[in-house]
Write a protein that holds these residues in place. Sequence first.
Motif, short mmCIF file in Angstrom:
data_model
loop_
_atom_site.label_atom_id
_atom_site.label_comp_id
_atom_site.label_asym_id
_atom_site.label_seq_id
_atom_site.Cartn_x
_atom_site.Cartn_y
_atom_site.Cartn_z
N VAL A 1 0.89 -1.37 -0.03
CA VAL A 1 0.08 0.00 0.03
C VAL A 1 0.85 1.32 -0.08
CG1 VAL A 1 -1.75 1.22 1.24
CG2 VAL A 1 -1.71 -1.31 1.28
N PHE A 2 1.97 1.38 0.89
CA PHE A 2 2.83 2.40 0.83
C PHE A 2 3.39 2.57 -0.53
CE2 PHE A 2 6.99 4.32 2.43
CZ PHE A 2 6.63 5.05 3.49
N ALA A 3 4.01 1.64 -1.20
CA ALA A 3 4.58 1.92 -2.57
C ALA A 3 3.60 2.23 -3.42
CB ALA A 3 5.02 0.47 -2.69
N ALA A 4 2.48 1.79 -3.27
CA ALA A 4 1.23 2.24 -4.30
C ALA A 4 1.05 3.61 -4.32
CB ALA A 4 0.05 1.32 -4.20
N HIS A 5 0.87 4.21 -3.25
CA HIS A 5 0.72 5.50 -3.00
C HIS A 5 1.90 6.54 -3.68
CE1 HIS A 5 -2.70 6.05 -0.86
NE2 HIS A 5 -2.51 5.04 0.20
N ARG A 6 3.00 5.67 -3.21
CA ARG A 6 4.31 6.55 -3.85
C ARG A 6 4.24 6.51 -5.43
NH1 ARG A 6 9.92 5.79 -1.60
NH2 ARG A 6 10.23 7.81 -2.31
N VAL B 1 3.93 10.43 3.79
CA VAL B 1 4.88 10.90 5.08
C VAL B 1 4.64 9.86 6.00
CG1 VAL B 1 5.26 12.96 6.85
CG2 VAL B 1 4.40 13.44 4.41
N VAL B 2 5.82 9.64 6.84
CA VAL B 2 5.60 8.77 8.04
C VAL B 2 5.80 9.88 9.22
CG1 VAL B 2 6.70 7.01 9.32
CG2 VAL B 2 6.78 7.02 6.83
N ALA B 3 4.66 9.64 10.24
CA ALA B 3 4.60 10.39 11.70
C ALA B 3 4.61 9.18 12.56
CB ALA B 3 3.68 11.16 11.54
N THR B 4 5.87 9.12 13.59
CA THR B 4 6.05 8.09 14.32
C THR B 4 6.27 8.51 15.70
OG1 THR B 4 7.18 6.02 14.87
CG2 THR B 4 8.24 7.60 13.36
N GLY B 5 5.90 7.96 16.72
CA GLY B 5 6.40 8.26 18.06
C GLY B 5 7.78 7.63 18.28
N ARG C 1 13.55 5.82 9.57
CA ARG C 1 14.22 5.98 8.26
C ARG C 1 15.23 4.77 7.98
NH1 ARG C 1 14.23 11.76 9.42
NH2 ARG C 1 16.00 11.46 10.83
N ALA C 2 16.10 4.40 9.01
CA ALA C 2 16.96 3.32 8.63
C ALA C 2 16.33 2.05 8.05
CB ALA C 2 17.90 3.17 9.73
N ILE C 3 15.33 1.77 8.93
CA ILE C 3 14.60 0.46 8.63
C ILE C 3 13.97 0.60 7.43
CG2 ILE C 3 12.67 -0.92 9.47
CD1 ILE C 3 13.42 -0.47 12.30
N VAL D 1 11.42 9.00 1.90
CA VAL D 1 10.04 9.49 2.39
C VAL D 1 10.47 10.21 3.59
CG1 VAL D 1 7.89 8.73 3.47
CG2 VAL D 1 8.85 7.67 1.56
N PRO D 2 9.73 11.47 3.56
CA PRO D 2 9.95 12.38 4.84
C PRO D 2 9.56 11.46 6.11
CG PRO D 2 8.89 13.36 3.28
CD PRO D 2 8.84 12.30 2.81
N VAL D 3 10.27 11.56 7.41
CA VAL D 3 9.84 10.90 8.61
C VAL D 3 9.82 11.96 9.64
CG1 VAL D 3 10.60 9.15 10.20
CG2 VAL D 3 10.65 8.81 7.64
N ILE D 4 8.68 12.02 10.38
CA ILE D 4 8.54 12.94 11.53
C ILE D 4 8.28 12.05 12.57
CG2 ILE D 4 7.22 14.72 12.68
CD1 ILE D 4 6.55 15.64 9.78
N GLY D 5 9.14 12.40 13.61
CA GLY D 5 9.27 11.50 14.75
C GLY D 5 9.81 12.26 16.17
N SER D 6 9.92 11.44 17.38
CA SER D 6 9.97 12.03 18.47
C SER D 6 11.35 12.70 18.51
CB SER D 6 9.85 11.09 19.59
OG SER D 6 8.49 10.60 19.71
N GLU D 7 11.56 14.00 18.91
CA GLU D 7 12.78 14.51 19.14
C GLU D 7 13.52 14.01 20.25
OE1 GLU D 7 11.75 18.66 18.36
OE2 GLU D 7 11.03 18.19 16.37
#
Length: 238
Positions: free
Chosen positions: A111-116, A123-127, A134-136, A145-151
């Motif tokens: 599904v992820f690849a189909a959207h791309r 965008v990935v938004a994760t705790g 990103r590494a995985i 893909v932009p990744v937003i996560g806990s700072e």
Amino acid sequence: MSTTYPTPRDDAPLVVFDFDHTLYDGDSGSHLFATLIKRNPLRLLAALLVTPIAGPLVAMLPTRRTGISLYVWIATFGMHRAREFNRVIDAYVLKNEPGLRARLLPQALEVFAAHRARGDRVVVATGAPPELARAILAFVAHQGVPVIGSEVGPRLGAVGATRHCHNEEKMRMLRERGYGDIDIAYSDSTADLPLLLAAKAPVVVNPKQGSVEHFRRVLPAGTRILNWGCEDRGGDKA
């Protein structure tokens, strides 16, 4: 050979994915910190000593963040900068590639690849720490893909979260980066209800069995609740 995806237009649909239990089978941050603790006898001893206190805190939702923070502090004691922590993450991912790669959910990745491939803005938004996600994802050629996560930042001789990408804060972090008008959102967690409710088309994936009815009550009628291969989770088989 890596796949080449089209560059999304500025007006392309915005699609937001959670990471843990959505693209990845499990809690990636917990797996990281548990490994860091277990590989060092002193860290393991410290974790065992605090478990009578931290364990009950983790088990209760209002105090879960406090309990987890104790284990994170033990796992990262001696690290002083986010840059140093990210190097540890990269080494962990490299060393544990087969197991981490196996936890990426094939149906989710399709599904992820189909959207791309359609040219959507994904965008990935994760705790989880963003460097970890990103590494995985780089294992399966999704490193663009932009990744937003806990700072994270320095905390009492270790590193800890300075800003949790969680619940309403996840939405604030998305909006700050220009991702406010969400077309589709995928997540497993009731903590992501602000994200799911903000999306024009929310999709619940791999929810806890006990959360399914709650999602049905609070999300729009007809919202899809799917299972993408997490055997111990709820949702309709896709």
